[in-house]
Design an enzyme around this catalytic site. Structure first.
Site, PDB file in Angstrom:
ATOM      1  N   ALA A   1      -1.923  -0.076  52.809  1.00  0.00           N
ATOM      2  CA  ALA A   1      -3.061   0.787  53.120  1.00  0.00           C
ATOM      3  C   ALA A   1      -4.085   0.798  51.991  1.00  0.00           C
ATOM      4  CB  ALA A   1      -2.577   2.201  53.422  1.00  0.00           C
ATOM      5  N   HIS A   2      -5.185   1.529  52.238  1.00  0.00           N
ATOM      6  CA  HIS A   2      -6.303   1.550  51.290  1.00  0.00           C
ATOM      7  C   HIS A   2      -5.917   2.153  49.940  1.00  0.00           C
ATOM      8  CE1 HIS A   2      -7.710   5.753  52.941  1.00  0.00           C
ATOM      9  NE2 HIS A   2      -6.407   5.626  52.874  1.00  0.00           N
ATOM     10  N   ASN A   3      -6.469   1.528  48.885  1.00  0.00           N
ATOM     11  CA  ASN A   3      -6.306   1.986  47.500  1.00  0.00           C
ATOM     12  C   ASN A   3      -4.878   1.894  46.973  1.00  0.00           C
ATOM     13  OD1 ASN A   3      -8.828   3.763  48.578  1.00  0.00           O
ATOM     14  ND2 ASN A   3      -9.070   3.252  46.412  1.00  0.00           N
TER      15      ASN A   3
END
Length: 343
Positions: free
Chosen positions: A240-242
């Site tokens: 997922a993001h980051n």
């Protein structure tokens, strides 16, 4: 492609015993060898097969002395297993050494690529794409605007690399992988309706990262989703993001990692592991398959279960869990004795 025994011996620095001119064009297991194939013998338990194999060439250790007549040509080397692996690597290099741009494909006028470049048919290179030397991009690949690819990268058919992504030297991206899709960012209003939060960051893969088929790595909301040097991802993984994953961590299939989680170096994560967002996992952590991780994890922990427990505690608890029916019976019998035989 065909290779003679003499050519193979030259690559492996081995010695030929048999017909030096015999040629092979495929690989096989020793027990399934057939004419025109190359095999190897490294494990002694497979020795009987060398007398019946129909493989044209067999790689063996230098100390191998046949006790019966052979129909296969031998190539004797110091270590048959390592030599066969070396040959596989060489074969892949030769097989994948394509160059040129196939048609139909689209290459933006502002795209730049180095020597030894291959672009398969029906592929797309966007604006300001920067590609290094000896990069191989197979058919039906999408490379978005402002993507940077280093040297010696392979992108297999059907992969998608969204805009702004940065891919380091020596990375391998397998078919169907998606690098840089939007992170799962939505915010609800008072009516429970969701509005999208713009995902303006990117994905960075450092050197020698392998991304398995069907794996997705989301771009950051702000900043970067980062996979450090030498990370190895199996098929069908969700990053997922980051998220940030440390050097030389390996993750097996169907694992999902939620947003903004940081994973350390040299970790081993089994298949179907679920990891919540906004936590930190230390270095050299081992997580067994199908575990659920919902807390910060210290260096060198070994975890199993959902929610995950210390590996030793989990195994001790599991012994008790298996014995629950017996324990219930014992308690029931004790209660009956206390009650004078009455239920």
């Amino acid at each position: 492609m065909k290779f003679t025994a003499t050519q193979i011996a030259g690559i492996l620095e081995g010695e030929v015993e048999g017909n030096p001119h015999i040629a092979v064009h495929k690989l096989s297991k020793i027990e399934e060898g057939e004419k025109g194939s190359l095999t190897f013998l490294a494990n002694p338990k497979y020795t009987p097969y060398i007398y019946s194999t129909k493989a044209s060439i067999t790689i063996v250790n230098k100390d191998f002395i046949p006790e019966q007549d052979l129909s296969t040509t031998l190539i004797k080397v110091e270590d048959a297993y390592k030599s066969f692996s070396k040959l596989l690597e060489y074969y892949n290099q030769v097989k994948n050494n394509k160059v040129g741009i196939e048609n139909p494909s689209f290459v933006s006028e502002s795209a730049i690529y180095g020597e030894g470049f291959y672009l398969g048919a029906f592929s797309y290179l966007g604006e300001n794409v920067r590609i290094g030397e000896n990069v191989k991009i197979y058919p039906n690949v999408y490379i978005g605007d402002n993507v940077t690819l280093g040297d010696n990268i392979v992108v297999f058919a059907g992969a998608k690399i969204y805009s702004e992504s940065i891919i380091g030297n020596g990375c391998v991206i397998h078919s169907g992988a998606i690098i840089g899709a939007d992170g799962f960012g939505f915010t609800p209003n008072e009516r429970g309706e969701y509005s999208k939060v713009p995902q303006t960051g990117n994905v960075i893969l450092e050197e020698y990262v392998d991304v398995g088929a069907g794996t997705t790595i989301d771009r950051a909301t702000l900043g970067s989703t980062i996979l450090r040097k030498g990370v190895k991802l199996d098929n069908q993984i969700q990053i997922a993001h980051n998220v940030e994953i440390g050097e030389h961590t390996a993750i097996a299939a169907q694992t999902g990692i939620a947003g903004s989680t940081k994973i350390g170096k040299y970790c081993l994560i089994g298949g179907q592991v679920g990891i919540v967002g906004h936590i930190t996992i230390g270095d050299r952590v081992k997580i067994q398959a199908q575990s659920g991780i919902g807390r910060n994890v210290k260096d060198d922990e070994v975890l199993q279960g959902s929610p995950a427990l210390n590996y030793g505690d989990y195994n001790k608890s599991y012994v008790h869990f298996k014995n629950l029916p017996k324990l219930v019976n014992k308690i029931t019998n004790v209660e009956k004795k206390i009650n004078g035989g009455k239920d």
